[in-house]
Design a protein around this motif. Structure first.
Motif, PDB file in Angstrom:
ATOM      1  N   GLN A   9       2.160   6.811  -7.444  1.00  0.00           N
ATOM      2  CA  GLN A   9       1.235   5.534  -7.317  1.00  0.00           C
ATOM      3  C   GLN A   9       0.711   5.354  -6.117  1.00  0.00           C
ATOM      4  O   GLN A   9       1.272   4.966  -5.035  1.00  0.00           O
ATOM      5  CB  GLN A   9       2.231   4.193  -7.489  1.00  0.00           C
ATOM      6  N   PRO A  10      -0.682   5.970  -5.972  1.00  0.00           N
ATOM      7  CA  PRO A  10      -1.265   5.937  -4.730  1.00  0.00           C
ATOM      8  C   PRO A  10      -1.791   4.492  -4.302  1.00  0.00           C
ATOM      9  O   PRO A  10      -1.863   3.634  -5.378  1.00  0.00           O
ATOM     10  CB  PRO A  10      -2.501   6.958  -4.710  1.00  0.00           C
ATOM     11  N   GLN A  11      -2.140   4.248  -3.126  1.00  0.00           N
ATOM     12  CA  GLN A  11      -2.878   3.144  -2.624  1.00  0.00           C
ATOM     13  C   GLN A  11      -4.463   3.538  -2.732  1.00  0.00           C
ATOM     14  O   GLN A  11      -4.563   4.663  -2.549  1.00  0.00           O
ATOM     15  CB  GLN A  11      -2.535   2.410  -1.300  1.00  0.00           C
ATOM     16  N   ARG A  12      -5.261   2.986  -2.580  1.00  0.00           N
ATOM     17  CA  ARG A  12      -6.824   3.038  -2.830  1.00  0.00           C
ATOM     18  C   ARG A  12      -7.255   2.553  -1.250  1.00  0.00           C
ATOM     19  O   ARG A  12      -7.087   1.288  -1.164  1.00  0.00           O
ATOM     20  CB  ARG A  12      -7.565   2.712  -3.630  1.00  0.00           C
ATOM     21  N   ALA A  13      -7.865   3.418  -0.472  1.00  0.00           N
ATOM     22  CA  ALA A  13      -8.556   3.019   0.726  1.00  0.00           C
ATOM     23  C   ALA A  13      -9.753   2.366   0.396  1.00  0.00           C
ATOM     24  O   ALA A  13     -10.596   2.662  -0.666  1.00  0.00           O
ATOM     25  CB  ALA A  13      -8.731   4.112   1.429  1.00  0.00           C
ATOM     26  N   ALA A  14     -10.370   1.735   1.389  1.00  0.00           N
ATOM     27  CA  ALA A  14     -11.695   0.902   1.057  1.00  0.00           C
ATOM     28  C   ALA A  14     -12.927   1.844   0.688  1.00  0.00           C
ATOM     29  O   ALA A  14     -13.558   1.671  -0.171  1.00  0.00           O
ATOM     30  CB  ALA A  14     -12.279   0.291   2.356  1.00  0.00           C
ATOM     31  N   ASN A  15     -12.511   3.383   0.985  1.00  0.00           N
ATOM     32  CA  ASN A  15     -13.638   4.215   0.706  1.00  0.00           C
ATOM     33  C   ASN A  15     -13.255   4.907  -0.834  1.00  0.00           C
ATOM     34  O   ASN A  15     -14.028   5.844  -1.174  1.00  0.00           O
ATOM     35  CB  ASN A  15     -13.935   5.356   1.674  1.00  0.00           C
ATOM     36  N   GLY A  16     -12.085   4.595  -1.399  1.00  0.00           N
ATOM     37  CA  GLY A  16     -11.928   4.816  -2.855  1.00  0.00           C
ATOM     38  C   GLY A  16     -10.852   6.258  -2.776  1.00  0.00           C
ATOM     39  O   GLY A  16     -10.392   6.533  -3.766  1.00  0.00           O
ATOM     40  N   TYR A  17     -10.735   6.470  -1.450  1.00  0.00           N
ATOM     41  CA  TYR A  17      -9.671   7.602  -1.318  1.00  0.00           C
ATOM     42  C   TYR A  17      -8.333   7.313  -1.707  1.00  0.00           C
ATOM     43  O   TYR A  17      -7.905   6.220  -1.408  1.00  0.00           O
ATOM     44  CB  TYR A  17      -9.670   8.159   0.112  1.00  0.00           C
ATOM     45  N   ARG A  18      -7.640   8.294  -2.301  1.00  0.00           N
ATOM     46  CA  ARG A  18      -6.207   7.943  -2.261  1.00  0.00           C
ATOM     47  C   ARG A  18      -5.469   7.905  -1.278  1.00  0.00           C
ATOM     48  O   ARG A  18      -5.479   8.944  -0.270  1.00  0.00           O
ATOM     49  CB  ARG A  18      -5.724   8.831  -3.455  1.00  0.00           C
ATOM     50  N   SER A  19      -4.303   7.108  -0.816  1.00  0.00           N
ATOM     51  CA  SER A  19      -3.428   6.979   0.250  1.00  0.00           C
ATOM     52  C   SER A  19      -2.115   6.934   0.007  1.00  0.00           C
ATOM     53  O   SER A  19      -1.698   6.092  -1.339  1.00  0.00           O
ATOM     54  CB  SER A  19      -3.924   5.982   1.046  1.00  0.00           C
ATOM     55  N   TYR A  20      -1.342   7.772   0.374  1.00  0.00           N
ATOM     56  CA  TYR A  20       0.274   7.668  -0.337  1.00  0.00           C
ATOM     57  C   TYR A  20       1.123   7.287   0.811  1.00  0.00           C
ATOM     58  O   TYR A  20       0.808   7.772   1.996  1.00  0.00           O
ATOM     59  CB  TYR A  20       0.590   9.014  -0.737  1.00  0.00           C
ATOM     60  N   ASP A  21       2.081   6.441   0.563  1.00  0.00           N
ATOM     61  CA  ASP A  21       3.392   6.352   1.664  1.00  0.00           C
ATOM     62  C   ASP A  21       4.285   7.263   1.645  1.00  0.00           C
ATOM     63  O   ASP A  21       4.150   7.994   1.122  1.00  0.00           O
ATOM     64  CB  ASP A  21       3.537   4.656   1.631  1.00  0.00           C
ATOM     65  N   GLU A  22       4.985   7.375   2.563  1.00  0.00           N
ATOM     66  CA  GLU A  22       6.086   8.226   2.697  1.00  0.00           C
ATOM     67  C   GLU A  22       7.062   8.284   1.564  1.00  0.00           C
ATOM     68  O   GLU A  22       7.706   9.312   1.186  1.00  0.00           O
ATOM     69  CB  GLU A  22       7.108   8.010   3.898  1.00  0.00           C
ATOM     70  N   ALA A  23       7.431   7.007   0.735  1.00  0.00           N
ATOM     71  CA  ALA A  23       8.221   7.115  -0.415  1.00  0.00           C
ATOM     72  C   ALA A  23       7.584   8.135  -1.426  1.00  0.00           C
ATOM     73  O   ALA A  23       8.523   8.387  -2.228  1.00  0.00           O
ATOM     74  CB  ALA A  23       8.277   5.686  -0.926  1.00  0.00           C
ATOM     75  N   GLU A  24       6.367   8.313  -1.607  1.00  0.00           N
ATOM     76  CA  GLU A  24       5.862   9.235  -2.767  1.00  0.00           C
ATOM     77  C   GLU A  24       6.219  10.511  -2.405  1.00  0.00           C
ATOM     78  O   GLU A  24       6.376  11.397  -3.448  1.00  0.00           O
ATOM     79  CB  GLU A  24       4.437   9.101  -2.569  1.00  0.00           C
ATOM     80  N   LEU A  25       6.576  10.862  -1.134  1.00  0.00           N
ATOM     81  CA  LEU A  25       7.110  12.243  -0.906  1.00  0.00           C
ATOM     82  C   LEU A  25       8.395  12.858  -1.642  1.00  0.00           C
ATOM     83  O   LEU A  25       8.482  13.615  -2.507  1.00  0.00           O
ATOM     84  CB  LEU A  25       7.427  12.645   0.410  1.00  0.00           C
ATOM     85  N   LEU A  26       9.002  11.805  -1.587  1.00  0.00           N
ATOM     86  CA  LEU A  26      10.563  11.866  -2.372  1.00  0.00           C
ATOM     87  C   LEU A  26      10.376  11.733  -3.835  1.00  0.00           C
ATOM     88  O   LEU A  26      10.871  12.555  -4.522  1.00  0.00           O
ATOM     89  CB  LEU A  26      11.517  10.731  -1.937  1.00  0.00           C
ATOM     90  N   VAL A  27       9.531  10.960  -4.285  1.00  0.00           N
ATOM     91  CA  VAL A  27       8.917  10.814  -5.785  1.00  0.00           C
ATOM     92  C   VAL A  27       8.488  12.157  -6.324  1.00  0.00           C
ATOM     93  O   VAL A  27       8.842  12.819  -7.335  1.00  0.00           O
ATOM     94  CB  VAL A  27       8.197   9.794  -6.279  1.00  0.00           C
ATOM     95  N   VAL A  28       7.476  12.693  -5.529  1.00  0.00           N
ATOM     96  CA  VAL A  28       6.788  14.208  -5.937  1.00  0.00           C
ATOM     97  C   VAL A  28       8.002  15.288  -6.063  1.00  0.00           C
ATOM     98  O   VAL A  28       7.821  16.003  -6.812  1.00  0.00           O
ATOM     99  CB  VAL A  28       5.557  14.185  -5.031  1.00  0.00           C
ATOM    100  N   ARG A  29       8.641  15.216  -4.863  1.00  0.00           N
ATOM    101  CA  ARG A  29       9.566  16.155  -4.786  1.00  0.00           C
ATOM    102  C   ARG A  29      10.663  16.274  -5.955  1.00  0.00           C
ATOM    103  O   ARG A  29      10.925  17.226  -6.568  1.00  0.00           O
ATOM    104  CB  ARG A  29      10.493  16.084  -3.508  1.00  0.00           C
ATOM    105  N   LYS A  30      11.099  15.017  -6.466  1.00  0.00           N
ATOM    106  CA  LYS A  30      11.907  14.881  -7.759  1.00  0.00           C
ATOM    107  C   LYS A  30      11.108  15.311  -8.910  1.00  0.00           C
ATOM    108  O   LYS A  30      11.792  16.052  -9.837  1.00  0.00           O
ATOM    109  CB  LYS A  30      12.438  13.472  -7.549  1.00  0.00           C
ATOM    110  N   ILE A  31       9.770  14.813  -8.932  1.00  0.00           N
ATOM    111  CA  ILE A  31       9.049  15.386 -10.262  1.00  0.00           C
ATOM    112  C   ILE A  31       9.098  16.730 -10.191  1.00  0.00           C
ATOM    113  O   ILE A  31       9.470  17.541 -11.113  1.00  0.00           O
ATOM    114  CB  ILE A  31       7.611  14.626  -9.989  1.00  0.00           C
ATOM    115  N   ARG A  32       8.851  17.509  -9.230  1.00  0.00           N
ATOM    116  CA  ARG A  32       8.666  19.104  -8.961  1.00  0.00           C
ATOM    117  C   ARG A  32       9.911  19.409  -9.361  1.00  0.00           C
ATOM    118  O   ARG A  32      10.209  20.440 -10.202  1.00  0.00           O
ATOM    119  CB  ARG A  32       8.313  19.287  -7.714  1.00  0.00           C
TER     120      ARG A  32
END
Length: 124
Positions: free
Chosen positions: A27-50
């Motif tokens: 679940q990324p956040q979207r910056a004003a320019n539309g880019y995906r921005s991720y908080d530190e919690a997503e690190l753990l989530v992605v590592r778990k997924i992998r």
């Protein structure tokens, strides 16, 4: 952090991260320019997924683990739905191993029979 940094820090690709996002796991956040921005919690989530993908889980199987992490647990394995998924997956693996052992036994028997047949033919 941007998607490239998350990919680098988790050892995955930006394409994979977008794929996980399409399936509602990341679940990324979207910056004003539309880019995906991720908080530190997503690190753990992605590592778990992998890790779970590496253990043979599919994306649908992974959902309870991600939900468990998002609920604030330090491990995605501790929630009832995760435990249920682990039990089911273990039963699947055990069943697969049994089938492989049966196939091995049958193949070994066929090989022994084939070698004996060769010996009989060679002695004639």
């Amino acid at each position: 952090m941007w998607i490239g940094e998350l990919a680098q820090r988790t050892g995955t690709s930006t394409r994979a991260l977008r794929y996980y996002e399409e399936h509602g796991l990341v679940q990324p956040q979207r910056a004003a320019n539309g880019y995906r921005s991720y908080d530190e919690a997503e690190l753990l989530v992605v590592r778990k997924i992998r890790a779970l993908l590496g253990e043979g889980f599919d994306l649908d199987d992974i959902r309870p683990f991600v939900a468990c992490l998002r609920a604030g647990n330090g491990s995605g394995d501790v929630c009832p739905d995760s435990v249920s998924t682990l039990r089911r997956k273990l039963a699947e693996v055990d069943s697969y191993i049994e089938r492989l052992e049966t196939a091995r036994h049958q193949l070994r028997g066929r090989l022994v029979a084939a070698c004996e047949y060769d010996r009989i033919e060679d002695s004639r």
